[in-house]
Each structure stands twice: as C-alpha cells, then as structure tokens.
Design a protein around this motif. Structure first.
Motif, PDB file in Angstrom:
ATOM      1  N   LEU A 183      -1.628   3.471 -16.708  1.00 24.00           N
ATOM      2  CA  LEU A 183      -0.316   3.962 -17.113  1.00 24.00           C
ATOM      3  C   LEU A 183       0.793   3.256 -16.338  1.00 24.00           C
ATOM      4  N   SER A 184       1.919   3.123 -16.983  1.00 15.08           N
ATOM      5  CA  SER A 184       3.091   2.571 -16.317  1.00 15.08           C
ATOM      6  C   SER A 184       3.676   3.610 -15.363  1.00 15.08           C
ATOM      7  N   HIS A 185       4.607   3.164 -14.520  1.00 14.92           N
ATOM      8  CA  HIS A 185       5.244   4.089 -13.587  1.00 14.92           C
ATOM      9  C   HIS A 185       5.994   5.188 -14.347  1.00 14.92           C
ATOM     10  N   LEU A 186       6.620   4.841 -15.464  1.00 14.76           N
ATOM     11  CA  LEU A 186       7.369   5.826 -16.236  1.00 14.76           C
ATOM     12  C   LEU A 186       6.442   6.892 -16.810  1.00 14.76           C
ATOM     13  N   SER A 187       5.323   6.484 -17.401  1.00 17.57           N
ATOM     14  CA  SER A 187       4.382   7.457 -17.969  1.00 17.57           C
ATOM     15  C   SER A 187       3.776   8.335 -16.883  1.00 17.57           C
ATOM     16  N   SER A 188       3.418   7.745 -15.753  1.00 20.79           N
ATOM     17  CA  SER A 188       2.883   8.546 -14.641  1.00 20.79           C
ATOM     18  C   SER A 188       3.907   9.574 -14.176  1.00 20.79           C
ATOM     19  N   THR A 189       5.159   9.159 -14.086  1.00 20.22           N
ATOM     20  CA  THR A 189       6.222  10.083 -13.677  1.00 20.22           C
ATOM     21  C   THR A 189       6.382  11.215 -14.676  1.00 20.22           C
ATOM     22  N   LEU A 190       6.280  10.898 -15.973  1.00 16.11           N
ATOM     23  CA  LEU A 190       6.401  11.932 -17.003  1.00 16.11           C
ATOM     24  C   LEU A 190       5.257  12.939 -16.905  1.00 16.11           C
ATOM     25  N   VAL A 191       4.038  12.450 -16.656  1.00 11.47           N
ATOM     26  CA  VAL A 191       2.890  13.353 -16.532  1.00 11.47           C
ATOM     27  C   VAL A 191       3.058  14.270 -15.324  1.00 11.47           C
ATOM     28  N   TRP A 192       3.449  13.698 -14.206  1.00 11.78           N
ATOM     29  CA  TRP A 192       3.627  14.512 -13.006  1.00 11.78           C
ATOM     30  C   TRP A 192       4.808  15.465 -13.166  1.00 11.78           C
ATOM     31  N   THR A 193       5.836  15.050 -13.843  1.00 15.77           N
ATOM     32  CA  THR A 193       6.979  15.941 -14.086  1.00 15.77           C
ATOM     33  C   THR A 193       6.561  17.145 -14.918  1.00 15.77           C
ATOM     34  N   LEU A 194       5.748  16.898 -15.951  1.00 21.13           N
ATOM     35  CA  LEU A 194       5.255  18.015 -16.768  1.00 21.13           C
ATOM     36  C   LEU A 194       4.408  18.968 -15.930  1.00 21.13           C
ATOM     37  N   TYR A 253      12.407   2.022 -19.645  1.00 16.97           N
ATOM     38  CA  TYR A 253      13.577   2.804 -19.271  1.00 16.97           C
ATOM     39  C   TYR A 253      13.367   3.433 -17.900  1.00 16.97           C
ATOM     40  N   VAL A 254      14.464   3.709 -17.223  1.00 23.74           N
ATOM     41  CA  VAL A 254      14.497   4.425 -15.952  1.00 23.74           C
ATOM     42  C   VAL A 254      13.891   3.603 -14.817  1.00 23.74           C
ATOM     43  N   THR A 255      12.618   3.204 -14.945  1.00 26.50           N
ATOM     44  CA  THR A 255      11.947   2.494 -13.852  1.00 26.50           C
ATOM     45  C   THR A 255      12.202   0.994 -13.881  1.00 26.50           C
ATOM     46  N   PHE A 256      12.579   0.440 -15.016  1.00 27.13           N
ATOM     47  CA  PHE A 256      12.816  -1.001 -15.184  1.00 27.13           C
ATOM     48  C   PHE A 256      11.578  -1.823 -14.837  1.00 27.13           C
ATOM     49  N   GLU A 257      10.425  -1.253 -15.085  1.00 24.05           N
ATOM     50  CA  GLU A 257       9.181  -1.971 -14.837  1.00 24.05           C
ATOM     51  C   GLU A 257       8.896  -2.928 -15.991  1.00 24.05           C
TER      52      GLU A 257
END
Length: 310
Positions: free
Chosen positions: A63-74, A32-36
């Motif tokens: 980690l996928s781009h989506l998971s990395s983004t979620l970690v950095w967002t947190l 989702y979101v990143t379409f990776e």
C-alpha cells in the motif's frame, strides 16, 4: 485565464486547472496529500499481480503511504467512537449509533470482499480500492447530498408553482376550526377562524394537505413529479456523483506504460536537479536517494522488497 467563482470550491477548481496548465503531466504523477510518486509503490503491486499472489498481508505491504494512512485513520476513528459510546457526556454518541456505523461499514466491506477480493483481486489493486472507497465515503456522499437538496428544492418550487396556478385550496373544519390555506401571488397565505380565536394548523401541514389535494385532482402531473423525483433527483444525481468521484482519483492501475514512464522520467529529472544542488553546495551528506528512477528498472529492485514482506 479566469473562471466564474462560486464560494471556495470554484477557487480550488481554478487552482487545479492552473496546475494542469503549468505543470507537465509527468510531474503530477503523485498521490494527494502525501505527494508520493506512483512508482514508489506501484511496481510491488505489479510484482504481486504477475505472481498471482493472494496473500492479503503481501497486498497490504504494497500500500502507498496515503492508503495506509486512510486505513489507520478508519481504525482510530472506530476506536474513538467505541470509547465515546461509553461516555454519554460527549455528544450523546451511544452504543446503538456505534453499531449502526459498524454495520454500515461491514456491509460495504462485505460487498468489496465479494466483488473485488474474491473474483477481481488482480484486476484492480487493493491500494486503488481503498482510495476509491475513501473518496466515495468521505467526499462523494456529501457531494450527492448537497446536490440532491438543491435539486429537490427546485422540483418542490415547480410543484408549488403548479399548485398555485391550479388554484387548489384546502378547508379544514375539524377540531382545528376553520383553517383556509391558499397560494396567492405573493406566496402562501393562511387564515384561521375557529371558535374562540381558532387553532390554525402549522404552515407545513397546510402545504402537505394541498399537495395531497393536488395529487388527487391532477394524478398525471403527480406521476411526472414522482418520476423526476426518483430517477432524476435520486438516481441520476447519485450516479453522477459516483462518476465524478471516480474522476477525482488518478491511480496508476488505469495509466498506460507510456504515462508511467513519463512519471518515471519526471522523478529522474527531479532527482538530478536535487543532486546538482548538493554538488553546487559542496555537500556530500544527505544526498537524495535515487532509488528506482526508471519504470523498467524498478521490477528487480522491488521484487526483493516484496519477497521480504511476504
């Protein structure tokens, strides 16, 4: 085909059903979101799992781009809350509120460390844990609260109906005067006849008093109400919300080799189409990088990347 529409959520659900009907499953094997595509990050996870590598940094590198983004967002959210806790003018978010937020997250992370990382780190990937946790914390929590409120309203209306049928009334004769509250056919009616005009109670206090009176006179019905309130409204709704939260996320950890190969073939076909478009235009620059197009061939190529990350 058309489905019943209720606000915007049903429109999104209908679009999702149309996507599933029109687009082959292999072409939908993307985040989702990143379409990776799943295959961009799942083979490094397979390499770590096969090598029984327990290095946390190595798992983070896969980690996928989506998971990395979620970690950095947190991380950015917590830092922002930390800054706002020192500025009382912005929303009144205090240091105590920040401590509650951090304690809530630490409790969840401690359970994840004990249940996942300590005993089952190779059964499900860190990438999947991050996505499921984010889905549960961000989406499922609001979903459960919404349905619990709706369920509670329905149960409360049935309780009010039972009180109305039973004819329960409550008379108060203390400092509030003589307040009489009753349930008529048109709803709740209250009359106050205290000395000097009287001091009637609030409608909520009158309703709560009637519920207490009803509980004393009809304990069996009250036990049924409490049972439904605890096990159907709270337990069942929350468990169903968690189940649907699990269904929201599709992760390659739970896909078969055939399904992953189907996704690889879809990526291969998409890359071939892109290359043909560049060839038709006569341009040799900026051709799409084919990378690892097939599921079987990805292992050797990704192994070097994982070794370098470790």
């Amino acid at each position: 085909r058309c489905w019943f529409q209720f606000c915007g959520v049903c429109a999104l659900a209908q679009e999702a059903r149309e996507v599933e009907r029109l687009i082959p499953a292999g072409r939908r094997r993307v985040d989702y979101v990143t379409f990776e595509p799943y295959l961009n990050y799942y083979n490094p996870i397979r390499i770590l799992r096969a090598a029984r590598n327990s290095n946390l940094l190595a798992h983070y590198a896969t980690l996928s781009h989506l998971s990395s983004t979620l970690v950095w967002t947190l991380a950015i959210t917590i830092m922002t809350m930390l800054v706002l806790s020192f500025i009382p003018q912005f929303g009144g978010f205090t240091k105590g509120d920040l401590c509650v937020l951090v304690a809530t997250l630490c409790q969840a992370f401690l359970i994840l460390w004990l249940v996942h990382w300590k005993f089952h780190r190779f059964d499900i990937s860190l990438d999947a844990v991050i996505k499921y946790f984010a889905c549960g914390f961000i989406l499922v929590t609001g979903l459960a609260v919404c349905f619990e409120l709706c369920f509670e309203l329905v149960i409360y209306l049935f309780l009010i109906l039972a009180i109305s049928v039973s004819g329960i009334t409550e008379v108060q004769s203390q400092d509030f005067g003589s307040g009489v509250a009753g349930f008529g056919k048109l709803g709740i009616q209250s009359v106050s006849n205290g000395v000097g005009g009287g001091h009637g109670r609030y409608l909520q206090d009158q309703t709560e008093g009637m519920i207490k009176t009803f509980a004393k006179e009809f304990p069996a019905i009250t036990y049924v109400y409490l049972f439904i309130n605890a096990f159907l409204m709270a337990a069942m709704v929350e468990e169903l919300a968690k189940y649907f939260g699990f269904q929201m996320i599709e992760h390659p950890d739970f896909l078969s080799d055939e399904q992953l190969q189907e996704g690889a073939e879809a990526v291969e076909a998409a890359l071939e189409n892109k290359e043909s478009e560049y060839e038709d235009d006569g341009s040799e620059d900026a051709k799409p990088d084919r990378g690892c197009a097939t599921y079987e061939a990805m292992g050797d190529t990704v192994a070097t990347t994982v070794d370098a990350a470790v």
